[in-house]
Structures are given as structure tokens and as C-alpha cells.
Scaffold this active site. Structure first.
Site, PDB file in Angstrom:
ATOM      1  CD  GLU A   1      10.493   1.244   2.213  1.00 52.20           C
ATOM      2  OE1 GLU A   1       9.622   0.489   2.683  1.00 52.20           O
ATOM      3  OE2 GLU A   1      10.544   2.455   2.459  1.00 52.20           O
TER       4      GLU A   1
ATOM      5  CD  GLU B   1      -5.718  -2.868   6.487  1.00 58.16           C
ATOM      6  OE1 GLU B   1      -5.270  -3.088   7.639  1.00 58.16           O
ATOM      7  OE2 GLU B   1      -5.161  -3.231   5.459  1.00 58.16           O
TER       8      GLU B   1
ATOM      9  CB  CYS C   1      -4.125  -6.480   8.216  1.00 58.06           C
ATOM     10  SG  CYS C   1      -5.016  -6.606   6.658  1.00 58.06           S
TER      11      CYS C   1
END
Length: 475
Positions: A219, A246, A280
Site C-alpha cells: 500500500e 521470501e 531484507c
């Protein structure tokens, strides 16, 4: 995250309008709505506000606002799709799959190559959209667009290399064949920190395999996804059968006594502070051996103060943009305060930046212990906590104590130690004397709770294929 469903019993193959001819339909329906009054500097032609299903731009019953995290300004309103829109996308996806699966590998390859070319032609406009909605410095956004496009180029080539096998059985009159076939429809859910690359890495592989797709972007950053749809992508949706996920990590960065300190600091800077620590694979825990600890911390602090500049992503000198929202800032703040309350020392940074509520100073902590929040929770921000250790066994134990295992990094000049640690780290990807490891050609993914499957590389397309064994007798 990508999820795939194999749907059986297709109707007679036929190319739907969105896939007619040797590529996608050359035109879209007349004048679909763009985001009205797009922000200055952003391409009005690429700013779309409606959903894109079956080759058409479609409105939704509701809309939600998207904001610039640096200034707080509203960039526009985007269609908020609910159950009816999702079901319509599922239906369109299934219909498209029944035809797309029969399109030749050469045609799929040509389509993906065309998409790559269009991304490169529009790279500057796409980068500006990424910076506007994510806050990422413009140079990083430009790098992401190029990286994103490379996945399309790679999978355009891999589409023509989906090979099966012929197995010779003990029986002379039999042959065994192994075929690779597309799984079906893939639902792709992507994060906000790489709003372009996380789409092409998944969708490129799915389309190359013969699957159809729907993309549900974050979003915070939907305009990047809609811009990709505008320049070529036609997608659809499905539900869950086979999963490739992932889910992030808690990457350790280990510096052994034998390491080259300057190289380790350079690697730490690259691994920790890209996108303000919001990737990440960012290093989250710095484990430094006692003999080299003080030197590393001193040089790391100097590099942070000298090389990092906090600012708006559109400013040329900026290396650290805002965090995605105030909740992200609050988490960094919570980790810093918890660590300091338990005895950690702030070497540099440590507080919100004066530029605004979504900015936080690049922060280095020393005297960090394993009981602190930053030692066992992923911060996802510009915080580098340093833990001192004595032995290799201790460092590996600390690194492997997490229930996630996406990436890990370590610096050493000892060849035997390099092999031992690389094999023992419980992660899916290891950087040895290297802080940047992502590459289109190499498999991306983790172990434990960091997800299932791999993306990118020659292995990435396998997530969207299934094996079929055929026994051919009477020969």
C-alpha cells in the site's frame, strides 16, 4: 512473496485479447484514468490510479491515499480492490492462463525482452516514482530500475531453456520422459522497500514459465507497480497451492581478527545503510572479534559520519532518505532506547533527525549484548549494533541463534576459516569479504523462517513449473 495455483481443465486454447498476436495487445482501452494532477516532476503518463485486469484499467469502489514519506504530501489516490475485484481478477487470470500456457517459449521470450527494453527507455521516470513514494535516494532508485529490468532480460533468455529429460529404463521397450509444465496462476505479493525489483524478479519468472499473474503491491508503493503495468505488463490472479516466499531476515555480519578492517568497514557500510537499512538482506547484527573490535568500531563510526548524508531522496547529495513511515522510526527508536537502557553505548547518531518525523540518524551502538531487542529482532532501519565475541564457535552460535536465515556476511583472510564458516552459517546466501550479494544470475532465498524456494538465477523459474513423468511403452 509469490504463491501459485495449478488450475486444471482449461477450455480449448485461444489467445485472449491481452495476449493476442506475437506480444501484448498494442493498445489499451481508450484513456484509462490517471492519477489526477500528478506531483511535479513525475510522469503523468505513468501515474495510474486504477487496477489493471485482463488488459483493461478498472475502477474500484474505494480508494486510498499514497504519501511521500519525506514531505508527507499526498501523491494521489489508488484503487482499493476488495473481494469483487479480486474474484474478477481470478477469473481473468484463469482464462488467460488457458491460452498463455500454449504460447511458444520464443514468443514469451520476445515479450519479456520487449518489457525490458521499455523499462530501460523509461528508467528515469520509473526511478522518480520510486523515490517519491518510498523516499529512497534517487541514485538508489535508478539502480533499482536497472536491476529490475535485468530480471526481465534474464528470464526472457531462460524462457527458451526450460528443458525436460529422457530417462532410459531397464526395460528395452520403454522410455521415460520428464516434462516441465507451467503450474498455473501466480499471486504475487510484494513489499514496499523494492517496489519494482520485487515484481520483475517474480513476474518475469512466472511469465517465462507460462504462468499468468496478479500483483498485489504494498500500500505504501503502488504507483511503481501500476507504472510497470502501464508500459507493458498484463496480469491476472489466483489462489494458493504451491508457495515460494521470501520473508526477510536478521542478517549477521561477522568480522574475524584476520579480516582486513578497511574492507570490512566498506562492506558494512554497503550492507547496512542501503535504503536507510530497509532491505531484507541488510546486516542487522555486527559480531566483531575482540582483537579487532576497537579498530573496527572507530573506523566504522568515521565512515558513517563522513559518507552518509540524510535528506530528501530527490536531493543529489542524499545517501539516507526517510524511513517508510513513523512506525518504522518508532521501532528504531525503541531498539536504541532498549539497548542504551541495558548498557549499550551510542557511538554516533541515536535519535530522530531534525528533518522530520520519518527521518532517523544513522546510528552505531557498541557494548551490545544478546539480551537486547536489536540482537534478536530485525530493526529494518539505520541501526548498526556491535557485539563483541572471542571465538569462531561463539560467533557462529550467535549468528545461528535466530529463527530466520536469509543472508549472512563475514570477513576473514583465513582460507580454512572461510570454508568452515560459510558451510556452518544457517542462511541461504553468504557474502564472504563482500557486503553486496544480490545478482540476477544467482539464487536469492533463505532457510528456516526466511522463506521457501529461490528467486532469480536458473533456479528461479522452477518455482513456477511442475514435473510430469511420462512412461512410453511398446517400443
Amino acid at each position: 512473496m509469490a504463491t501459485c495455483l495449478r488450475l486444471r481443465s482449461c477450455r480449448a486454447p485461444r489467445l485472449p485479447p491481452a495476449l493476442a498476436g506475437r506480444g501484448l495487445r498494442p493498445g489499451c482501452p481508450a484513456q484509462p484514468r490517471r492519477s489526477a494532477g500528478g506531483p511535479a516532476g513525475l510522469s503523468a503518463a505513468l501515474l495510474r490510479s486504477e487496477s489493471f485486469v485482463g488488459g483493461r484499467w478498472l475502477p474500484a469502489a474505494a480508494a486510498f491515499p499514497v504519501h511521500d514519506p519525506a514531505s508527507g504530501a499526498q501523491l494521489g489516490l489508488v484503487a482499493d480492490c476488495g473481494v469483487p475485484e479480486t474474484r474478477a481478477a481470478v477469473r481473468a487470470a484463469y482464462e488467460a492462463f488457458c491460452s498463455w500456457r500454449g504460447v511458444s517459449a520464443k514468443e514469451r521470450s520476445s515479450l519479456l525482452r520487449k518489457w525490458y527494453d521499455l523499462m530501460m527507455q523509461n528508467k528515469d521516470d520509473l526511478a522518480k516514482i520510486i523515490t517519491a513514494e518510498s523516499g529512497k535516494p534517487l541514485k538508489e532508485a535508478q539502480g533499482e530500475v536497472a536491476y529490475s529490468a535485468l530480471f526481465l532480460e534474464w528470464f526472457s533468455e531462460e524462457a527458451r531453456r526450460v528443458y525436460g529429460d529422457v530417462i532410459y529404463t531397464p526395460a528395452k521397450e520403454k522410455r521415460a520422459l520428464v516434462l516441465k509444465q507451467p503450474l498455473g496462476v501466480a499471486a504475487v505479493i510484494t513489499p514496499w522497500n523494492f517496489p519494482s525489483a520485487m515484481i520483475t524478479r517474480k513476474v518475469g519468472a512466472a511469465l517465462a514459465a507460462g504462468c499468468t499473474v496478479v500483483v498485489k503491491p504494498a500500500e505504501h508503493t503502488p504507483f511503481s507497480a501500476l507504472a510497470l503495468a502501464e508500459i507493458l505488463l498484463h496480469h491476472a490472479a489466483g489462489s494458493v497451492k504451491r508457495v515460494s516466499m521470501e520473508l526477510g531476515g536478521h542478517a549477521p555480519f561477522i568480522v574475524f581478527d584476520s579480516a582486513n578492517v578497511d574492507q570490512a568497514v566498506a562492506g558494512a557500510m554497503a550492507s547496512k545503510f542501503r535504503n536507510s537499512g530497509q532491505t531484507c538482506v541488510c546486516s542487522n547484527r555486527f559480531l566483531v572479534q575482540r582483537g579487532i573490535h576497537d579498530s573496527f568500531v572507530k573506523k566504522f563510526a568515521e565512515a558513517i559520519k563522513t559518507n552518509l548524508r540524510v535528506g530528501n531522496g530527490f536531493e543529489e547529495r542524499t545517501t539516507q532518505g526517510p524511513l517508510i513511515d513513523e512506525k518504522a522510526v518508532e521501532k528504531v527508536e525503541k531498539h536504541v532506547n532498549d539497548a542504551v537502557s541495558k548498557g549499550a553505548t551510542v557511538v554516533t547518531g541515536g535519535k530522530r533527525h531534525q528533518l522530520g518525523k520519518n527521518f532517523f540518524e544513522p546510528t552505531l551502538l557498541s557494548n551490545v549484548t544478546r539480551d537486547m531487542l536489536c540482537s534478536h529482532e530485525e530493526t529494518f532501519g539505520p541501526l548498526a549494533p556491535v557485539i563483541k565475541f572471542d571465538t569462531e564457535e561463539e560467533a557462529v552460535a550467535i549468528a545461528n541463534a535466530a529463527d530466520v536465515g536469509l543472508a549472512g556476511y563475514f570477513y576473514s583472510q583465513d582460507p580454512a576459516q572461510i570454508w568452515r564458516v560459510a558451510e556452518r552459517l544457517e542462511v541461504g546466501m553468504v557474502g564472504v569479504n563482500e557486503g553486496l550479494i544480490s545478482s540476477v544470475e544467482c539464487p536469492f532465498g533463505g532457510v528456516k523462517q526466511s522463506g521457501l524456494g529461490r528467486e532469480g538465477s536458473k533456479y528461479g523459474i522452477d518455482e513456477y513449473l511442475e514435473l510430469k513423468y511420462v512412461c512410453f511403452g511398446g517400443l
